[in-house]
Design an enzyme around this catalytic site. Structure first.
Site, PDB file in Angstrom:
ATOM      1  N   LYS A 146     -57.334-121.974 -21.350  1.00 15.10           N
ATOM      2  CA  LYS A 146     -56.703-121.359 -22.515  1.00 15.10           C
ATOM      3  C   LYS A 146     -55.940-122.421 -23.275  1.00 15.10           C
ATOM      4  O   LYS A 146     -54.988-123.007 -22.768  1.00 15.10           O
ATOM      5  CB  LYS A 146     -55.758-120.270 -22.013  1.00 15.10           C
ATOM      6  N   LYS A 199     -60.871-119.662 -23.959  1.00 16.58           N
ATOM      7  CA  LYS A 199     -60.196-119.042 -25.097  1.00 16.58           C
ATOM      8  C   LYS A 199     -59.532-120.101 -25.942  1.00 16.58           C
ATOM      9  O   LYS A 199     -58.868-120.968 -25.373  1.00 16.58           O
ATOM     10  CB  LYS A 199     -59.154-118.084 -24.496  1.00 16.58           C
TER      11      LYS A 199
HETATM   12  C1  PBG Z   1     -50.641-114.519 -23.957  1.00 19.92           C
HETATM   13  C2  PBG Z   1     -51.763-114.009 -24.804  1.00 19.92           C
HETATM   14  C3  PBG Z   1     -52.297-114.643 -25.915  1.00 19.92           C
HETATM   15  C4  PBG Z   1     -53.249-113.806 -26.451  1.00 19.92           C
HETATM   16  C5  PBG Z   1     -53.337-112.704 -25.618  1.00 19.92           C
HETATM   17  N1  PBG Z   1     -52.399-112.826 -24.617  1.00 19.92           N
HETATM   18  C6  PBG Z   1     -52.073-115.983 -26.410  1.00 19.92           C
HETATM   19  C7  PBG Z   1     -50.724-116.347 -26.820  1.00 19.92           C
HETATM   20  O1  PBG Z   1     -49.987-115.545 -27.427  1.00 19.92           O
HETATM   21  O2  PBG Z   1     -50.378-117.497 -26.522  1.00 19.92           O
HETATM   22  C8  PBG Z   1     -54.018-114.071 -27.696  1.00 19.92           C
HETATM   23  C9  PBG Z   1     -55.121-113.124 -27.973  1.00 19.92           C
HETATM   24  C10 PBG Z   1     -55.650-113.184 -29.343  1.00 19.92           C
HETATM   25  O3  PBG Z   1     -55.231-113.983 -30.216  1.00 19.92           O
HETATM   26  O4  PBG Z   1     -56.544-112.380 -29.600  1.00 19.92           O
HETATM   27  N2  PBG Z   1     -50.695-114.099 -22.632  1.00 19.92           N
HETATM   28 ZN    ZN Z   2     -48.559-114.246 -21.890  1.00 20.53          ZN
END
Ligand code: PBG
Ligand code: ZN
Length: 277
Positions: A146, A199
């Protein structure tokens, strides 16, 4: 964003019915709690929003696969994926809380857990805790790869998890670093991950292909909120064709090597595919 809503529990029945009609087989749940605190206790309350939603969905449709996002950023006052101690994210304190969240989601009936905090050792901790609590068969879909991406912006607005201080670069990955993905993936697999999430999606197709060539577990491409927003905005302005662009983005992620795709376009895609058949 257009087409994306926060749902209250009373709307679940209609939503689940629609998903079943469209032939969608799995959902990924995120919760917006009614309160937040320093230790994110609303993330693991037995009557927390996700725990209640899981039970309700199971009662409505026992065949729908429920994946829960196992993180605390929406529930913690400072909006980080870990617990801040003296202005820094404390990895070990955070792991203890993540374990509680994981167990509470398993108890509620989640089919797959998707831990997304990127704390060091998070998969091991959750795997051990699940085994000790008798949940030996619950797969872990790790957000193992991620990146600290700008494409998460719309999600942070919608889910109210914008960090109150700093950013997530101390635990998410550097977009410029390709080799780190190999190390992160390897450690997650050794720790017991069953699926690997990469991601964002489209901007990281090279990483998906790298992982397809080196990992033997199912890969999940997560088309994030910013990717959705780009396609939506451009098509609403009449600048691109929504259907064809969405389907091409799916094709690209599959071509790169994704086995599964998480996308806000799921319902639209199900409809597009029906029109075609
Ligand atoms: C954090 C989380 C993120 C997303 C989902 N859960 C990333 C973040 O805020 O750093 C992003 C999902 C999206 O942009 O669709 N646990
Ligand atoms: Zn988170």
């Amino acid at each position: 964003m257009p087409g994306v809503y926060q749902l209250t529990l009373d709307l679940l029945e209609e939503e689940i019915h629609e998903l079943r009609t469209l032939g969608i087989k799995a959902v990924l749940l995120f919760g917006i709690p009614s309160w937040k605190d320093d230790l994110a206790t609303s993330a693991y309350a037995p009557d927390g929003i996700v725990q209640r939603a899981v039970r309700q969905i199971k009662a409505l449709d026992s065949d729908l696969v429920i994946i829960t996002d196992t993180c605390i950023c929406h529930y913690q006052t400072e909006g980080h994926c870990g617990i801040p101690v003296n202005g820094r994210i404390d990895n070990d304190v955070s792991l203890d809380i993540h374990v509680k969240v994981a167990i509470s989601q398993a108890e509620a009936g989640a089919d797959i857990l998707a831990p997304s905090s990127m704390m060091d050792g998070f998969v091991t901790y959750i795997r051990h805790a699940l085994e000790e609590s008798g949940y030996k068969d619950i797969p872990i879909m790790s957000y193992g790869i991620k990146y600290a991406s700008s494409y998460y912006g719309p999600f942070r607005d919608a889910a109210d998890n914008l960090p109150a201080f700093g950013d997530r670069r101390t635990y998410q990955m550097d977009p410029a670093n390709r080799l780190e993905a190999f190390r992160e993936a390897q450690s997650d697999i050794e720790e017991g991950a069953d699926f690997m999430i990469i991601k964002p999606g489209l901007p990281y197709l090279d990483i998906i292909r790298d992982m397809r060539n080196s990992l033997q577990i199912p890969l999940v491409s997560y088309q994030v909120s910013g990717e959705y927003a780009q396609i939506k905005a451009a098509s609403q302005n009449g600048w691109i064709d929504e259907k064809n662009t969405v389907l091409e983005s799916m094709l690209a992620m599959k071509r790169a090597g994704a086995d599964l795709i998480v996308t806000y376009f799921a319902k639209d895609i199900a409809k597009f595919l029906r029109e075609e058949s």
